[in-house]
Design a protein around this motif. Sequence first.
Motif, short mmCIF file in Angstrom:
data_model
loop_
_atom_site.label_atom_id
_atom_site.label_comp_id
_atom_site.label_asym_id
_atom_site.label_seq_id
_atom_site.Cartn_x
_atom_site.Cartn_y
_atom_site.Cartn_z
N ILE A 80 1.00 -1.27 0.09
CA ILE A 80 0.04 0.03 -0.18
C ILE A 80 0.80 1.14 -0.03
O ILE A 80 0.65 2.12 -0.61
CB ILE A 80 -0.89 0.06 1.30
N THR A 81 2.21 1.30 0.60
CA THR A 81 2.70 2.35 0.64
C THR A 81 3.41 2.57 -0.75
O THR A 81 3.36 4.04 -1.30
CB THR A 81 4.12 1.97 1.61
N GLU A 82 3.75 1.85 -1.59
CA GLU A 82 4.20 2.13 -2.88
C GLU A 82 3.25 2.48 -3.81
O GLU A 82 3.20 3.34 -4.63
CB GLU A 82 4.78 0.72 -3.36
N ILE A 83 1.94 1.99 -3.51
CA ILE A 83 0.88 1.94 -4.21
C ILE A 83 0.46 3.60 -4.06
O ILE A 83 0.15 4.46 -5.08
CB ILE A 83 -0.27 1.09 -4.01
N ARG A 84 0.43 3.99 -3.00
CA ARG A 84 -0.05 5.46 -2.68
C ARG A 84 0.92 6.23 -3.30
O ARG A 84 0.58 7.33 -3.81
CB ARG A 84 0.02 5.65 -0.94
N LYS A 85 2.23 5.92 -3.48
CA LYS A 85 3.16 6.93 -3.83
C LYS A 85 3.14 6.89 -5.34
O LYS A 85 2.91 8.12 -6.14
CB LYS A 85 4.87 6.48 -3.41
N ALA A 86 2.82 5.83 -5.94
CA ALA A 86 2.60 5.96 -7.45
C ALA A 86 1.19 6.41 -7.64
O ALA A 86 1.29 7.51 -8.67
CB ALA A 86 2.23 4.32 -8.11
N TYR A 87 0.02 6.26 -7.12
CA TYR A 87 -0.94 7.38 -7.22
C TYR A 87 -0.65 8.74 -7.09
O TYR A 87 -1.34 9.42 -7.72
CB TYR A 87 -2.12 6.77 -6.33
N LEU A 91 -1.36 11.55 -9.79
CA LEU A 91 -2.39 12.69 -9.64
C LEU A 91 -1.76 13.93 -9.70
O LEU A 91 -2.46 14.83 -9.57
CB LEU A 91 -3.16 12.49 -8.19
N ALA A 92 -0.50 14.18 -9.41
CA ALA A 92 0.17 15.41 -9.50
C ALA A 92 0.24 16.04 -10.96
O ALA A 92 0.56 17.14 -11.27
CB ALA A 92 1.42 15.29 -9.02
#
Length: 182
Positions: A80-87, A91-92
Amino acid sequence: MNNQSFALLGIAALAVMTAACQQNAAWGGDPEAIKTAIKADEKKWSDEFQAKPRDLEALVGHYADDADFVAPGVKPASGITEIRKAYSEGLADPNFTISFAADKVEVAEAGDIATSRGRFDETYTDPDSNKPVKVSGSFLTVYKKQQDGGWKAVQDWAVADPGKPTPVEPAKPATRAKMTSF
């Protein structure tokens, strides 16, 4: 075989069928209800991508903590930490948009795993040209039933269609209407 053997065989068969039905009921049971729940969740997920401002935590909330995410132009993310970073990085991008919809959802007989397959359309800023491009492709998402009875993605894989991304044509500037009086 005598009548007693037939009776024991019948009782054993009934016990096996009852256990299978109980296991299926314990997992949530009805495959059609599971399919409906997953389709509704995927629609909500796609709609969350359309919302402004986008809620990062709501978007990553569709994943289990140990999920894997693989998509075109993104470093594979595990957990989830890497997925949050990718998202967050996606989104940026001011040109980023995505929409997706499943065309097939299947549920395992045990009712604890389901898959969703479908199509997506995505627009993002090409890092080489710094211009918006569009890509379409297919996805396969594997869902696992959680302890709370909900469903979360454990594997989310997307593959772009063959070929290069298509440049997005800039929108035509608005023209002013001429005012006339009657």
